[in-house]
Scaffold this active site. Sequence first.
Site, PDB file in Angstrom:
ATOM      1  N   HIS A  81      -6.491  -3.811   3.612  1.00  0.00           N
ATOM      2  CA  HIS A  81      -5.913  -2.377   4.436  1.00  0.00           C
ATOM      3  C   HIS A  81      -6.562  -1.367   3.217  1.00  0.00           C
ATOM      4  O   HIS A  81      -6.591  -1.404   2.014  1.00  0.00           O
ATOM      5  CB  HIS A  81      -4.627  -2.521   4.388  1.00  0.00           C
ATOM      6  CG  HIS A  81      -3.925  -1.090   5.141  1.00  0.00           C
ATOM      7  ND1 HIS A  81      -3.771   0.047   4.707  1.00  0.00           N
ATOM      8  CD2 HIS A  81      -3.553  -1.248   6.553  1.00  0.00           C
ATOM      9  CE1 HIS A  81      -3.352   0.698   5.581  1.00  0.00           C
ATOM     10  NE2 HIS A  81      -3.214   0.298   6.807  1.00  0.00           N
ATOM     11  N   ASP A 127       0.291  -7.759  -1.159  1.00  0.00           N
ATOM     12  CA  ASP A 127       0.523  -6.740  -0.179  1.00  0.00           C
ATOM     13  C   ASP A 127       1.084  -7.643   0.969  1.00  0.00           C
ATOM     14  O   ASP A 127       0.473  -8.176   1.756  1.00  0.00           O
ATOM     15  CB  ASP A 127      -0.540  -5.889   0.077  1.00  0.00           C
ATOM     16  CG  ASP A 127      -0.483  -5.032   1.392  1.00  0.00           C
ATOM     17  OD1 ASP A 127       0.546  -5.088   1.957  1.00  0.00           O
ATOM     18  OD2 ASP A 127      -1.363  -4.225   1.833  1.00  0.00           O
ATOM     19  N   GLN A 130       2.519  -7.269   6.047  1.00  0.00           N
ATOM     20  CA  GLN A 130       2.350  -8.075   7.233  1.00  0.00           C
ATOM     21  C   GLN A 130       3.023  -9.365   7.255  1.00  0.00           C
ATOM     22  O   GLN A 130       2.711 -10.178   8.241  1.00  0.00           O
ATOM     23  CB  GLN A 130       0.999  -8.252   7.819  1.00  0.00           C
ATOM     24  CG  GLN A 130       0.209  -6.745   7.988  1.00  0.00           C
ATOM     25  CD  GLN A 130       0.946  -6.080   9.267  1.00  0.00           C
ATOM     26  OE1 GLN A 130       1.759  -6.338  10.013  1.00  0.00           O
ATOM     27  NE2 GLN A 130       0.531  -4.812   9.325  1.00  0.00           N
ATOM     28  N   LYS A 189       7.826  -1.504   9.348  1.00  0.00           N
ATOM     29  CA  LYS A 189       7.152  -2.592  10.168  1.00  0.00           C
ATOM     30  C   LYS A 189       8.006  -3.899  10.321  1.00  0.00           C
ATOM     31  O   LYS A 189       7.745  -4.987  10.812  1.00  0.00           O
ATOM     32  CB  LYS A 189       6.000  -3.204   9.413  1.00  0.00           C
ATOM     33  CG  LYS A 189       4.973  -2.204   9.316  1.00  0.00           C
ATOM     34  CD  LYS A 189       3.520  -2.679   8.451  1.00  0.00           C
ATOM     35  CE  LYS A 189       2.634  -1.367   8.399  1.00  0.00           C
ATOM     36  NZ  LYS A 189       1.580  -1.026   9.264  1.00  0.00           N
ATOM     37  N   CYS A 197      -7.620   0.747   9.581  1.00  0.00           N
ATOM     38  CA  CYS A 197      -7.484   0.998   8.187  1.00  0.00           C
ATOM     39  C   CYS A 197      -8.217  -0.349   7.522  1.00  0.00           C
ATOM     40  O   CYS A 197      -7.405  -0.547   6.521  1.00  0.00           O
ATOM     41  CB  CYS A 197      -6.162   1.300   7.858  1.00  0.00           C
ATOM     42  SG  CYS A 197      -5.451   2.639   8.411  1.00  0.00           S
TER      43      CYS A 197
HETATM   44  N1  PMP Z   1      -1.114  -3.127   3.943  1.00  0.00           N
HETATM   45  C1  PMP Z   1      -1.063  -3.959   4.992  1.00  0.00           C
HETATM   46  C2  PMP Z   1      -1.648  -5.164   5.111  1.00  0.00           C
HETATM   47  C3  PMP Z   1      -0.938  -3.017   6.511  1.00  0.00           C
HETATM   48  O1  PMP Z   1      -0.822  -3.539   7.582  1.00  0.00           O
HETATM   49  C4  PMP Z   1      -0.430  -1.683   6.132  1.00  0.00           C
HETATM   50  C5  PMP Z   1       0.060  -0.701   7.455  1.00  0.00           C
HETATM   51  N2  PMP Z   1      -0.862  -0.949   8.488  1.00  0.00           N
HETATM   52  C6  PMP Z   1      -0.139  -1.077   4.765  1.00  0.00           C
HETATM   53  C7  PMP Z   1      -0.700  -1.894   3.865  1.00  0.00           C
HETATM   54  C8  PMP Z   1       0.030   0.174   4.509  1.00  0.00           C
HETATM   55  O2  PMP Z   1       1.512   0.311   5.041  1.00  0.00           O
HETATM   56  P1  PMP Z   1       1.999   1.696   4.885  1.00  0.00           P
HETATM   57  O3  PMP Z   1       1.229   2.611   6.159  1.00  0.00           O
HETATM   58  O4  PMP Z   1       3.515   1.620   5.615  1.00  0.00           O
HETATM   59  O5  PMP Z   1       2.061   2.340   3.835  1.00  0.00           O
END
Ligand code: PMP
Length: 413
Positions: free
Chosen positions: A126, A204, A207, A230, A370
């Site tokens: 991401h 990270d 997910q 999430k 993203c």
């Molecule tokens: N890493 C991953 C794998 C994600 O899916 C996301 C959110 N889509 C993020 C980081 C970032 O999360 P946040 O926008 O809540 O900071």
Amino acid sequence: MQRGALNVNRIRKDFPILCRKIKDRPLVYFDNAATTQKPLSVIDAIRDYYMNYNSNIHRAVHQMAEEATQAYETTRQKVANLINSPSTDEIIFTRNATEAINLVSHTWGHDNIRKNDRILITELEHHSNIVPWQILCKQSRASLDYVDVDKGGYLDMDQCEKALHNKNTKLISISEVSNVLGTIVPIKKIVKMAHDQNIPVLVDAAQSVPHMPVDVQALDCDFMVFSAHKMLGPTGVGVLYVKKDILEKLEPFISGGDMIKEVHKYDTIYNDLPYKFEAGTPNIADVIGFSAAIDYLSHLGMDKIRDHEIELTRYAMDAMKDIKGITLYGPLDTKNKGGVISFNLGDIHPHDLATILNDHGIAIRSGHHCAQVLMEKFDLSATSRASFYIYNTVEEVDIFINALNDARRLFGI
Ligand code: PMP
């Protein structure tokens, strides 16, 4: 109909938003990888705080301040239990997973990354796990390396091992589950490979923690990040886990009130862990709401949640495979895949497809998610993405499949 390990009909009653209609149809919410819906218990916990004991924390001795502090710190304990962190000292609340990664890049990164060092990430990441490292590399004149992803959505583990053997590699930062392809990365194996070379690992888990059991001690990772929103919790709350021996050496990220023990004219003694990393008034109400979210998930059981998502993903992929013109991206084997399905249908633009599905009451995501590095690798500008959670049903998947077939016919595929 109830088929899986979870009592989904019962669960759905706890989510008021699931009663709403979109375009006169029942809402089918398949955008859970972006954010999940909130059960009444989470909404009520926030309301209860504002209605009955709204106060700042860690400061005053009056009763409401104590109640608020207690509730806030209880969430920290629940987070520690959820990921099996050895202590609450290692749990820092941030605004989101993104801020948690930035905290690491600005503190640990600033102190440990030097000219000619290398930071290893993957093509699955991401933007939150790319951009902070790009900035750090530019500032410190280090380099950013990528582990490739193959056509099936899997990482090149040989290349990963080779990169970890490069004596200049000083960190690997990697997602446990891809938010686009759903790929479940063999984190434990990667941590072992990295630690054999004395390289710390940031996971990270944005997910993974919401969807499956995660144990920081079993993984032995050095840093972990994720977001409350999430996993049934409110927006505005993230978590950073850092192993204590690393955390003890870190300089503060944001500074000011609450992160101090004593402030004198020209010097400050910082507060104990983890407060040293939580400057200013935190997001008290939403951290308290997060507590109810963790209770909800823990009550269901993370194993059962994972089983439910496997069942839905398998059911959906089996049906999608038969749709003329469809392309599915990422692993097809649900053992190696979270509840996330990225796809394209003929040459319908994903935004058009998402609009048609919205007319059926279905919320999916379309775009680059993203993850533009991954999109470039697959030579795509966008995909459509359906992602599942505890309240989704096979009947909803059937509605989704019918809607995809409608779109296909509309576009003459
Ligand atoms: N890493 C991953 C794998 C994600 O899916 C996301 C959110 N889509 C993020 C980081 C970032 O999360 P946040 O926008 O809540 O900071």
